[in-house]
Design a protein around this motif. Structure first.
Motif, PDB file in Angstrom:
ATOM      1  N   GLU A   9       0.803  -1.221   0.000  1.00  0.00           N
ATOM      2  CA  GLU A   9       0.000   0.000   0.000  1.00  0.00           C
ATOM      3  C   GLU A   9       0.841   1.279   0.000  1.00  0.00           C
ATOM      4  N   SER A  10       2.160   1.132   0.003  1.00  0.00           N
ATOM      5  CA  SER A  10       3.035   2.313   0.022  1.00  0.00           C
ATOM      6  C   SER A  10       3.580   2.576  -1.380  1.00  0.00           C
ATOM      7  N   PHE A  11       4.247   3.732  -1.567  1.00  0.00           N
ATOM      8  CA  PHE A  11       4.822   4.069  -2.867  1.00  0.00           C
ATOM      9  C   PHE A  11       5.986   3.159  -3.220  1.00  0.00           C
ATOM     10  N   ARG A  62       2.526  -3.136  -5.828  1.00  0.00           N
ATOM     11  CA  ARG A  62       1.576  -2.201  -5.233  1.00  0.00           C
ATOM     12  C   ARG A  62       0.144  -2.489  -5.670  1.00  0.00           C
ATOM     13  N   ALA A  65      -4.888   0.930  -5.863  1.00  0.00           N
ATOM     14  CA  ALA A  65      -5.045   2.204  -5.149  1.00  0.00           C
ATOM     15  C   ALA A  65      -3.688   2.857  -4.895  1.00  0.00           C
ATOM     16  N   SER A  66      -2.687   2.050  -4.553  1.00  0.00           N
ATOM     17  CA  SER A  66      -1.349   2.578  -4.303  1.00  0.00           C
ATOM     18  C   SER A  66      -0.713   3.104  -5.591  1.00  0.00           C
ATOM     19  N   THR A  68      -2.325   4.305  -8.148  1.00  0.00           N
ATOM     20  CA  THR A  68      -3.036   5.547  -8.460  1.00  0.00           C
ATOM     21  C   THR A  68      -2.489   6.700  -7.628  1.00  0.00           C
ATOM     22  N   LYS A  69      -2.272   6.457  -6.335  1.00  0.00           N
ATOM     23  CA  LYS A  69      -1.719   7.494  -5.453  1.00  0.00           C
ATOM     24  C   LYS A  69      -0.289   7.845  -5.846  1.00  0.00           C
ATOM     25  N   THR A  70       0.458   6.858  -6.316  1.00  0.00           N
ATOM     26  CA  THR A  70       1.829   7.102  -6.771  1.00  0.00           C
ATOM     27  C   THR A  70       1.839   8.049  -7.965  1.00  0.00           C
ATOM     28  N   GLU A  72      -0.481  10.135  -8.830  1.00  0.00           N
ATOM     29  CA  GLU A  72      -0.936  11.455  -8.372  1.00  0.00           C
ATOM     30  C   GLU A  72       0.175  12.205  -7.638  1.00  0.00           C
ATOM     31  N   TYR A  73       0.919  11.506  -6.816  1.00  0.00           N
ATOM     32  CA  TYR A  73       2.025  12.136  -6.090  1.00  0.00           C
ATOM     33  C   TYR A  73       3.075  12.672  -7.064  1.00  0.00           C
ATOM     34  N   LYS A  76       1.662  15.660  -9.041  1.00  0.00           N
ATOM     35  CA  LYS A  76       1.250  16.814  -8.229  1.00  0.00           C
ATOM     36  C   LYS A  76       2.459  17.407  -7.514  1.00  0.00           C
TER      37      LYS A  76
END
Length: 349
Positions: A9-11, A62, A65-66, A68-70, A72-73, A76
């Motif tokens: 769940e982490s980058f 990953r 969800a992870s 996707t967040k990666t 985005e990070y 952004k």
């Protein structure tokens, strides 16, 4: 090959993070406030597959969800980090997004999952292709960027087609439709002049072809196929931000073609073409910019510098194309956008 479902769940998976911290293999953007040897936010780096390497374990991959967040990070936080020149951010983001793409393949995601992750990657590559077009080859390799942009575009388009073929497929939501139309437009502009891309534009669903931006792109591509370069150039500034930026990469080739046409149409010592007309036609914002073009192709200005003489005999057909450059009409559009919002396809105009 059995499908592996990621559970990290982490980058960056713990095993890789510990190894890279221990071996001091952290990128500048992974150091806390740029401080040497003080870890900040780590992101899984890209590694090539090897024949003797075992399939990654679930905790080394990953979750969707992870991932996707990666993405985005990266698009952004990192892309807006101005502590280093943009080519530094590009290299870091490019590598980390390749790792995301590799995990998409390993985990055998379906078309819908791929689309959500690949669309922002396409936007990042398209934007970077323009943003770094003036850099030297040591800082940015346009061929590699072109290659990966084409691969990602093709991958997304295949997913769109796959969903279209499913009997259970429903028409996309307004948001999904806007995203698809923008990516389809990017494909058309990036492959301007390609018979394959133009043929695709004729077979797309009506809900794509009726989109206003797609209609404009189609008219530009049709004009190019018909050899009407004037209409092509007049259409470029009407395109929105990243589309306009990617179109600007094609400008130098089109300018050269038009100048070649003029050397045949106006090859007469008694004829000259006014500078203001050429500036408007070629989308060049200064007389010095036109002088650079003419000097490069061995085209002469009149003595008063107010017009240009064209000569078939003098035109330099053997010189290389001029490098793409930042164009004023593109820069004015890019200054008005919030970049992460555009790259993540949350805003289109």
């Amino acid at each position: 090959m059995a499908q592996v479902q990621g559970s990290c769940e982490s980058f960056c998976p713990d095993r890789e993070a510990k190894m890279r911290i221990r071996e001091k293999l952290l990128h500048y953007f992974e150091l806390k406030n740029g401080q040497k040897n003080i870890p900040g936010v780590l992101v899984k780096e890209f590694t090539r597959s090897a024949a003797d390497v075992k399939m990654p374990l679930p905790n080394e991959l990953r979750t969707e969800a992870s991932l996707t967040k990666t993405v985005e990070y990266l698009l952004k936080d990192i892309i807006l980090d101005t502590r280093k020149p943009y080519n530094w951010a590009y290299d870091f983001i490019f590598d980390r997004l390749r790792a995301v793409r590799r995990e998409i393949v390993i985990q055998m995601y379906d078309a819908s999952q791929k689309i959500r992750l690949l669309e922002p990657i396409v936007m990042f590559l398209a934007y970077s292709r323009y943003r770094l077009c003036e850099e030297s080859i040591e800082k940015f390799d346009p061929k590699i960027c072109n290659q990966h942009l084409q691969e990602c575009l093709t991958g997304v388009l295949c997913c769109y087609d796959e969903l279209e073929d499913l009997e259970s497929h429903k028409e996309p939501t307004i948001r999904e439709l806007e995203r698809r139309c923008f990516i389809e437009c990017l494909y058309q502009v990036f492959n301007l002049g390609s018979p394959e891309s133009f043929a695709r534009s004729l077979t797309l669903p009506d809900y794509v072809r009726q989109n206003a931006t797609f209609k404009l792109c189609f008219q530009i591509c049709l004009a190019f196929q018909q050899g009407n370069l004037y209409r092509v150039l007049m259409g470029f500034p009407q395109l929105p931000h990243v589309l306009c930026a990617l179109a600007a990469i094609k400008l130098q080739a089109i300018r050269r073609s038009l100048l070649q046409i003029f050397t045949h149409a106006y090859s007469n010592k008694q004829l000259s073409v006014p500078v203001p007309y050429l500036l408007r036609l070629l989308l060049i914002d200064s007389t010095s910019g036109l002088q650079d073009q003419c000097r490069h192709y061995n085209i002469a200005f009149t003595d008063d510098r107010k017009a240009v003489h064209f000569s078939k005999a003098d035109f330099n057909h053997n010189t290389d194309l001029l490098k793409p450059k930042h164009e004023r009409f593109v820069e004015s559009k890019l200054k008005r956008i919030y970049l992460p919002e555009v790259l993540l396809l949350k805003k289109f105009y």
